[in-house]
Design an enzyme around this catalytic site. Structure first.
Site, mmCIF file in Angstrom:
data_model
loop_
_atom_site.group_PDB
_atom_site.id
_atom_site.type_symbol
_atom_site.label_atom_id
_atom_site.label_comp_id
_atom_site.label_asym_id
_atom_site.label_seq_id
_atom_site.Cartn_x
_atom_site.Cartn_y
_atom_site.Cartn_z
ATOM 1 N N LYS A 159 2.018 0.506 -1.295
ATOM 2 C CA LYS A 159 2.334 0.965 -2.656
ATOM 3 C C LYS A 159 1.034 1.117 -3.446
ATOM 4 O O LYS A 159 0.141 0.274 -3.341
ATOM 5 C CB LYS A 159 3.265 -0.065 -3.326
ATOM 6 N N CYS A 172 0.121 9.543 -10.905
ATOM 7 C CA CYS A 172 1.395 8.876 -11.207
ATOM 8 C C CYS A 172 1.987 9.486 -12.485
ATOM 9 O O CYS A 172 1.328 9.531 -13.510
ATOM 10 C CB CYS A 172 1.207 7.379 -11.390
HETATM 11 O O1 RRO Z 1 5.220 3.902 -9.554
HETATM 12 C C1 RRO Z 1 5.560 5.042 -9.932
HETATM 13 O O2 RRO Z 1 6.259 5.240 -10.948
HETATM 14 C C2 RRO Z 1 5.152 6.244 -9.192
HETATM 15 C C3 RRO Z 1 3.864 6.464 -8.719
HETATM 16 BR BR1 RRO Z 1 2.491 5.203 -8.840
HETATM 17 C C4 RRO Z 1 3.550 7.700 -8.120
HETATM 18 O O3 RRO Z 1 2.412 7.999 -7.685
HETATM 19 N N1 RRO Z 1 4.538 8.638 -8.031
HETATM 20 C C5 RRO Z 1 5.793 8.397 -8.480
HETATM 21 O O4 RRO Z 1 6.666 9.271 -8.360
HETATM 22 N N2 RRO Z 1 6.085 7.198 -9.054
#
Ligand code: RRO
Length: 332
Positions: free
Chosen positions: A41, A133
Protein backbone atom coordinates in the site's frame (compact mmCIF):
# COMPACT_ATOMS: atom_id res chain seq x y z
CA UNK A 1 6.84 -23.80 -24.68
CA UNK A 2 4.84 -20.73 -23.67
CA UNK A 3 6.51 -18.11 -21.44
CA UNK A 4 4.84 -15.23 -19.57
CA UNK A 5 8.14 -13.77 -18.38
CA UNK A 6 8.56 -9.99 -18.31
CA UNK A 7 11.59 -7.76 -17.75
CA UNK A 8 10.61 -7.38 -14.08
CA UNK A 9 8.87 -10.55 -13.00
CA UNK A 10 8.14 -14.19 -13.89
CA UNK A 11 4.68 -13.21 -15.14
CA UNK A 12 3.01 -9.86 -15.98
CA UNK A 13 0.59 -9.62 -13.03
CA UNK A 14 0.91 -7.44 -9.95
CA UNK A 15 -1.73 -6.14 -7.56
CA UNK A 16 -2.56 -2.43 -7.88
CA UNK A 17 -1.20 -0.63 -4.83
CA UNK A 18 -4.00 -0.11 -2.34
CA UNK A 19 -5.74 -3.36 -3.19
CA UNK A 20 -5.28 -6.11 -0.62
CA UNK A 21 -1.84 -4.93 0.42
CA UNK A 22 -2.16 -2.80 3.53
CA UNK A 23 -1.50 -5.43 6.23
CA UNK A 24 0.77 -8.41 6.81
CA UNK A 25 -2.22 -10.77 6.44
CA UNK A 26 -3.16 -9.34 3.02
CA UNK A 27 0.46 -9.30 1.84
CA UNK A 28 0.88 -12.93 2.93
CA UNK A 29 -2.13 -13.84 0.81
CA UNK A 30 -0.68 -11.98 -2.16
CA UNK A 31 2.68 -13.65 -1.62
CA UNK A 32 0.97 -17.04 -1.77
CA UNK A 33 -0.96 -16.08 -4.92
CA UNK A 34 -0.04 -16.45 -8.58
CA UNK A 35 1.02 -12.89 -9.48
CA UNK A 36 4.60 -12.35 -10.61
CA UNK A 37 5.09 -9.35 -8.35
CA UNK A 38 3.57 -7.65 -5.32
CA UNK A 39 3.36 -4.05 -4.23
CA UNK A 40 2.61 -2.66 -0.78
CA UNK A 41 0.00 0.00 0.00
CA UNK A 42 1.24 3.52 -0.75
CA UNK A 43 2.81 4.62 2.50
CA UNK A 44 3.67 7.68 4.50
CA UNK A 45 6.25 8.01 7.26
CA UNK A 46 3.68 7.72 10.05
CA UNK A 47 0.70 5.38 10.05
CA UNK A 48 -2.56 6.96 8.85
CA UNK A 49 -6.15 5.92 9.51
CA UNK A 50 -7.36 7.57 6.28
CA UNK A 51 -10.78 9.04 5.50
CA UNK A 52 -14.03 8.19 7.33
CA UNK A 53 -15.95 5.03 6.33
CA UNK A 54 -17.66 3.90 4.22
CA UNK A 55 -14.94 4.94 1.80
CA UNK A 56 -15.01 2.12 -0.78
CA UNK A 57 -17.91 0.79 -2.84
CA UNK A 58 -18.17 -1.69 -5.68
CA UNK A 59 -20.96 -2.36 -8.15
CA UNK A 60 -22.02 -5.98 -8.69
CA UNK A 61 -19.14 -7.89 -10.41
CA UNK A 62 -16.83 -4.89 -9.94
CA UNK A 63 -17.87 -3.22 -13.19
CA UNK A 64 -17.04 -0.05 -11.38
CA UNK A 65 -15.66 0.86 -8.00
CA UNK A 66 -15.25 4.15 -6.19
CA UNK A 67 -12.84 4.82 -3.35
CA UNK A 68 -11.83 7.66 -1.16
CA UNK A 69 -9.57 5.77 1.20
CA UNK A 70 -7.37 8.76 2.03
CA UNK A 71 -4.08 6.86 2.16
CA UNK A 72 -4.68 4.63 5.18
CA UNK A 73 -1.45 2.74 5.81
CA UNK A 74 0.62 1.24 8.60
CA UNK A 75 3.63 3.54 8.07
CA UNK A 76 6.46 2.83 5.64
CA UNK A 77 8.64 1.05 8.20
CA UNK A 78 5.93 -1.63 8.55
CA UNK A 79 6.18 -2.50 4.86
CA UNK A 80 9.97 -2.53 4.87
CA UNK A 81 9.88 -4.89 7.86
CA UNK A 82 7.35 -7.04 6.04
CA UNK A 83 9.67 -7.56 3.09
CA UNK A 84 12.67 -8.09 5.33
CA UNK A 85 10.86 -10.87 7.22
CA UNK A 86 8.85 -12.31 4.34
CA UNK A 87 9.71 -15.76 3.06
CA UNK A 88 10.56 -15.02 -0.59
CA UNK A 89 8.34 -16.75 -3.11
CA UNK A 90 10.02 -15.76 -6.37
CA UNK A 91 8.00 -12.54 -6.66
CA UNK A 92 9.38 -9.12 -7.47
CA UNK A 93 8.88 -6.86 -4.45
CA UNK A 94 7.66 -3.31 -5.08
CA UNK A 95 7.11 -0.65 -2.42
CA UNK A 96 4.94 2.40 -3.02
CA UNK A 97 5.83 5.72 -1.41
CA UNK A 98 3.39 8.59 -1.04
CA UNK A 99 4.93 11.08 1.38
CA UNK A 100 2.82 14.20 1.70
CA UNK A 101 5.80 16.46 1.02
CA UNK A 102 9.13 16.27 -0.73
CA UNK A 103 10.91 16.09 2.61
CA UNK A 104 8.71 13.22 3.71
CA UNK A 105 9.50 11.28 0.55
CA UNK A 106 13.21 11.91 1.11
CA UNK A 107 12.79 10.57 4.64
CA UNK A 108 11.16 7.42 3.23
CA UNK A 109 14.05 6.98 0.83
CA UNK A 110 16.45 7.38 3.76
CA UNK A 111 14.59 4.63 5.61
CA UNK A 112 15.30 2.28 2.70
CA UNK A 113 18.92 3.18 2.16
CA UNK A 114 20.36 4.76 5.28
CA UNK A 115 20.69 1.89 7.69
CA UNK A 116 23.35 -0.72 6.84
CA UNK A 117 22.19 -2.81 9.83
CA UNK A 118 18.69 -3.40 8.50
CA UNK A 119 19.72 -3.54 4.83
CA UNK A 120 16.13 -2.93 3.76
CA UNK A 121 17.45 -2.14 0.31
CA UNK A 122 18.40 -5.79 -0.17
CA UNK A 123 14.76 -6.84 0.29
CA UNK A 124 13.06 -4.63 -2.25
CA UNK A 125 13.32 -4.71 -6.03
CA UNK A 126 11.40 -1.60 -7.06
CA UNK A 127 10.28 1.73 -5.65
CA UNK A 128 7.09 3.24 -7.05
CA UNK A 129 6.58 6.93 -6.29
CA UNK A 130 2.89 7.85 -6.08
CA UNK A 131 2.17 11.51 -6.85
CA UNK A 132 -1.39 10.74 -7.98
CA UNK A 133 -3.60 9.94 -4.99
CA UNK A 134 -6.97 11.55 -5.76
CA UNK A 135 -8.35 11.43 -2.22
CA UNK A 136 -6.21 13.61 -0.02
CA UNK A 137 -8.38 16.38 1.31
CA UNK A 138 -6.56 19.71 0.89
CA UNK A 139 -3.88 18.26 -1.42
CA UNK A 140 -3.81 18.65 -5.19
CA UNK A 141 -2.69 15.65 -7.28
CA UNK A 142 0.94 16.60 -7.82
CA UNK A 143 1.17 14.84 -11.20
CA UNK A 144 -1.50 17.22 -12.60
CA UNK A 145 0.56 20.30 -11.72
CA UNK A 146 3.25 19.96 -14.36
CA UNK A 147 5.56 22.77 -13.20
CA UNK A 148 5.42 21.65 -9.58
CA UNK A 149 5.83 17.99 -10.56
CA UNK A 150 8.89 18.82 -12.63
CA UNK A 151 10.55 20.75 -9.79
CA UNK A 152 9.70 17.97 -7.39
CA UNK A 153 11.27 15.27 -9.57
CA UNK A 154 14.33 17.48 -10.13
CA UNK A 155 15.12 17.08 -6.44
CA UNK A 156 13.71 13.66 -5.57
CA UNK A 157 15.03 11.63 -8.49
CA UNK A 158 18.73 12.54 -8.09
CA UNK A 159 18.31 11.98 -4.35
CA UNK A 160 17.12 8.43 -4.98
CA UNK A 161 19.60 7.78 -7.77
CA UNK A 162 22.65 8.59 -5.67
CA UNK A 163 21.58 5.99 -3.09
CA UNK A 164 20.42 3.45 -5.63
CA UNK A 165 23.71 3.52 -7.48
CA UNK A 166 25.63 3.02 -4.22
CA UNK A 167 23.60 -0.09 -3.43
CA UNK A 168 23.97 -1.39 -6.97
CA UNK A 169 27.73 -1.04 -6.81
CA UNK A 170 28.28 -2.21 -3.23
CA UNK A 171 25.66 -4.93 -2.96
CA UNK A 172 25.16 -5.83 -6.60
CA UNK A 173 21.41 -5.41 -6.06
CA UNK A 174 19.22 -3.63 -8.61
CA UNK A 175 16.31 -1.48 -7.47
CA UNK A 176 14.01 -0.16 -10.20
CA UNK A 177 12.43 3.27 -9.90
CA UNK A 178 9.02 4.20 -11.26
CA UNK A 179 6.11 6.61 -11.06
CA UNK A 180 2.40 5.96 -10.62
CA UNK A 181 0.59 8.37 -12.90
CA UNK A 182 -3.01 9.58 -12.93
CA UNK A 183 -5.05 9.39 -16.13
CA UNK A 184 -4.30 12.13 -18.66
CA UNK A 185 -6.81 13.05 -21.32
CA UNK A 186 -5.22 15.48 -23.74
CA UNK A 187 -2.49 14.72 -26.26
CA UNK A 188 -0.55 17.79 -25.14
CA UNK A 189 -0.48 16.39 -21.60
CA UNK A 190 1.03 13.09 -22.78
CA UNK A 191 3.62 15.18 -24.65
CA UNK A 192 4.38 17.24 -21.58
CA UNK A 193 4.83 14.24 -19.26
CA UNK A 194 7.00 12.51 -21.86
CA UNK A 195 9.18 15.62 -22.06
CA UNK A 196 9.51 15.70 -18.26
CA UNK A 197 10.44 12.01 -18.15
CA UNK A 198 13.08 12.50 -20.83
CA UNK A 199 15.34 14.17 -18.28
CA UNK A 200 15.25 11.05 -16.10
CA UNK A 201 15.23 8.29 -18.67
CA UNK A 202 18.17 6.45 -17.15
CA UNK A 203 16.72 6.54 -13.64
CA UNK A 204 12.97 6.21 -14.08
CA UNK A 205 12.61 2.74 -15.55
CA UNK A 206 8.85 2.44 -15.50
CA UNK A 207 5.61 4.32 -15.23
CA UNK A 208 2.48 2.69 -13.88
CA UNK A 209 -0.70 4.06 -15.40
CA UNK A 210 -3.42 4.73 -14.61
CA UNK A 211 -4.28 5.50 -11.00
CA UNK A 212 -8.03 5.70 -10.39
CA UNK A 213 -10.00 8.26 -12.41
CA UNK A 214 -10.38 11.13 -9.97
CA UNK A 215 -13.53 12.61 -8.54
CA UNK A 216 -16.30 10.40 -9.82
CA UNK A 217 -19.60 10.36 -7.97
CA UNK A 218 -21.82 7.31 -7.47
CA UNK A 219 -25.34 7.97 -6.20
CA UNK A 220 -27.73 5.49 -4.62
CA UNK A 221 -31.22 6.32 -5.90
CA UNK A 222 -32.82 4.53 -2.97
CA UNK A 223 -31.06 6.49 -0.23
CA UNK A 224 -30.73 9.57 -2.47
CA UNK A 225 -27.16 9.94 -1.20
CA UNK A 226 -23.63 9.18 -2.42
CA UNK A 227 -22.38 5.64 -1.73
CA UNK A 228 -19.28 6.78 0.16
CA UNK A 229 -18.83 9.37 2.91
CA UNK A 230 -15.60 11.36 2.36
CA UNK A 231 -15.41 14.42 0.09
CA UNK A 232 -19.22 14.61 -0.29
CA UNK A 233 -19.09 11.24 -2.04
CA UNK A 234 -16.43 12.11 -4.66
CA UNK A 235 -13.69 9.53 -5.18
CA UNK A 236 -11.42 7.63 -7.56
CA UNK A 237 -13.14 5.37 -10.08
CA UNK A 238 -11.86 1.89 -10.98
CA UNK A 239 -13.19 -1.26 -12.62
CA UNK A 240 -13.90 -2.14 -16.23
CA UNK A 241 -15.55 1.21 -17.02
CA UNK A 242 -12.13 2.89 -16.87
CA UNK A 243 -10.38 0.36 -19.16
CA UNK A 244 -10.59 2.45 -22.38
CA UNK A 245 -9.05 5.43 -20.57
CA UNK A 246 -6.29 3.21 -19.19
CA UNK A 247 -5.56 1.64 -22.59
CA UNK A 248 -5.39 5.09 -24.17
CA UNK A 249 -2.86 6.20 -21.55
CA UNK A 250 -0.70 3.11 -22.04
CA UNK A 251 -0.79 3.48 -25.82
CA UNK A 252 -0.15 7.23 -25.77
CA UNK A 253 2.93 6.87 -23.58
CA UNK A 254 4.17 3.77 -25.42
CA UNK A 255 4.13 5.48 -28.82
CA UNK A 256 5.68 8.68 -27.48
CA UNK A 257 8.45 6.80 -25.64
CA UNK A 258 9.29 4.94 -28.85
CA UNK A 259 9.25 8.14 -30.92
CA UNK A 260 11.52 9.89 -28.42
CA UNK A 261 13.81 6.89 -27.91
CA UNK A 262 12.95 6.62 -24.21
CA UNK A 263 13.64 3.25 -22.63
CA UNK A 264 10.82 3.46 -20.07
CA UNK A 265 8.50 0.53 -19.45
CA UNK A 266 4.80 0.74 -18.69
CA UNK A 267 2.78 -1.12 -16.12
CA UNK A 268 -0.81 -0.88 -17.31
CA UNK A 269 -3.65 -0.58 -14.82
CA UNK A 270 -7.37 0.05 -15.05
CA UNK A 271 -10.21 -2.41 -15.42
CA UNK A 272 -8.23 -5.60 -15.92
CA UNK A 273 -10.35 -8.60 -14.99
CA UNK A 274 -9.50 -11.40 -17.44
CA UNK A 275 -6.83 -12.75 -19.78
CA UNK A 276 -8.15 -10.84 -22.79
CA UNK A 277 -7.78 -7.57 -20.87
CA UNK A 278 -4.14 -8.38 -20.13
CA UNK A 279 -3.60 -9.25 -23.79
CA UNK A 280 -5.04 -5.89 -24.89
CA UNK A 281 -2.83 -3.93 -22.48
CA UNK A 282 0.29 -5.74 -23.67
CA UNK A 283 -0.76 -5.18 -27.28
CA UNK A 284 -1.01 -1.48 -26.43
CA UNK A 285 2.55 -1.62 -25.11
CA UNK A 286 2.45 -2.60 -21.42
CA UNK A 287 5.35 -4.58 -19.96
CA UNK A 288 3.21 -5.70 -17.02
CA UNK A 289 -0.31 -5.04 -15.75
CA UNK A 290 -1.83 -4.52 -12.34
CA UNK A 291 -5.15 -5.80 -11.09
CA UNK A 292 -7.16 -3.60 -8.75
CA UNK A 293 -10.94 -3.76 -8.64
CA UNK A 294 -11.07 -7.42 -9.73
CA UNK A 295 -8.69 -8.31 -6.92
CA UNK A 296 -10.97 -6.53 -4.44
CA UNK A 297 -14.02 -8.37 -5.79
CA UNK A 298 -12.59 -11.87 -6.30
CA UNK A 299 -9.53 -12.09 -4.04
CA UNK A 300 -6.09 -13.41 -5.00
CA UNK A 301 -7.58 -16.43 -6.81
CA UNK A 302 -8.22 -14.07 -9.74
CA UNK A 303 -4.52 -14.08 -10.68
CA UNK A 304 -4.60 -17.78 -11.45
CA UNK A 305 -7.52 -17.70 -13.87
CA UNK A 306 -6.37 -14.45 -15.51
CA UNK A 307 -3.01 -16.11 -16.29
CA UNK A 308 -4.72 -19.26 -17.54
CA UNK A 309 -6.97 -17.24 -19.85
CA UNK A 310 -3.97 -15.27 -21.13
CA UNK A 311 -2.06 -18.48 -21.87
CA UNK A 312 -5.06 -19.98 -23.67
CA UNK A 313 -5.47 -16.87 -25.80
CA UNK A 314 -1.76 -16.76 -26.64
CA UNK A 315 -1.77 -20.44 -27.58
CA UNK A 316 -4.82 -19.92 -29.80
CA UNK A 317 -3.10 -17.04 -31.57
CA UNK A 318 0.22 -18.86 -31.86
CA UNK A 319 2.20 -16.52 -29.58
CA UNK A 320 4.77 -18.06 -27.26
CA UNK A 321 6.12 -14.99 -25.45
CA UNK A 322 4.70 -11.59 -24.49
CA UNK A 323 7.35 -9.94 -26.68
CA UNK A 324 5.71 -11.60 -29.69
CA UNK A 325 2.84 -9.11 -29.50
CA UNK A 326 3.86 -6.36 -27.06
CA UNK A 327 3.12 -2.93 -28.53
CA UNK A 328 2.06 -4.44 -31.86
CA UNK A 329 -1.41 -2.93 -31.99
CA UNK A 330 -2.56 -3.02 -35.60
CA UNK A 331 -4.22 -0.23 -37.55
CA UNK A 332 -7.96 -0.52 -38.04
O1 RRO B 1 -5.62 5.72 -0.49
C1 RRO B 1 -6.27 6.21 -1.43
O2 RRO B 1 -7.31 6.89 -1.26
C2 RRO B 1 -5.86 6.02 -2.83
C3 RRO B 1 -4.55 6.16 -3.27
BR1 RRO B 1 -3.10 6.48 -2.14
C4 RRO B 1 -4.27 6.06 -4.65
O3 RRO B 1 -3.13 6.20 -5.15
N1 RRO B 1 -5.32 5.84 -5.50
C5 RRO B 1 -6.59 5.68 -5.04
O4 RRO B 1 -7.51 5.46 -5.84
N2 RRO B 1 -6.84 5.78 -3.71
Amino acid sequence: MLSLKTKYAPNPLINASGCMCATTKMLDELNAGASGAIITKSATQNPRTGNPEPRYWESPYGTYTINSMGLPNCGFQYYLDYYKNMIPNGKTRFVSIAGLSLDENKALIDLIFACPDTQYYCHIDAIEINPSCPNLIGHRQLAYDFAEFESYLAILIPYIEERRVRVMTQENHIIHIGLKLPPYFEFCDFDRITAILKSYQHVIQFIHCINSVPNGLVIDAETEAPVIVPKQGFGGLGGSIIKPIALANVRSFYTRFREEGLDIDIIGSGGISNGTDVFEFILAGAEMVSVGSQLMVEGVECFEYILEELEQLMAKKGYSTLDDFRGKLKKY
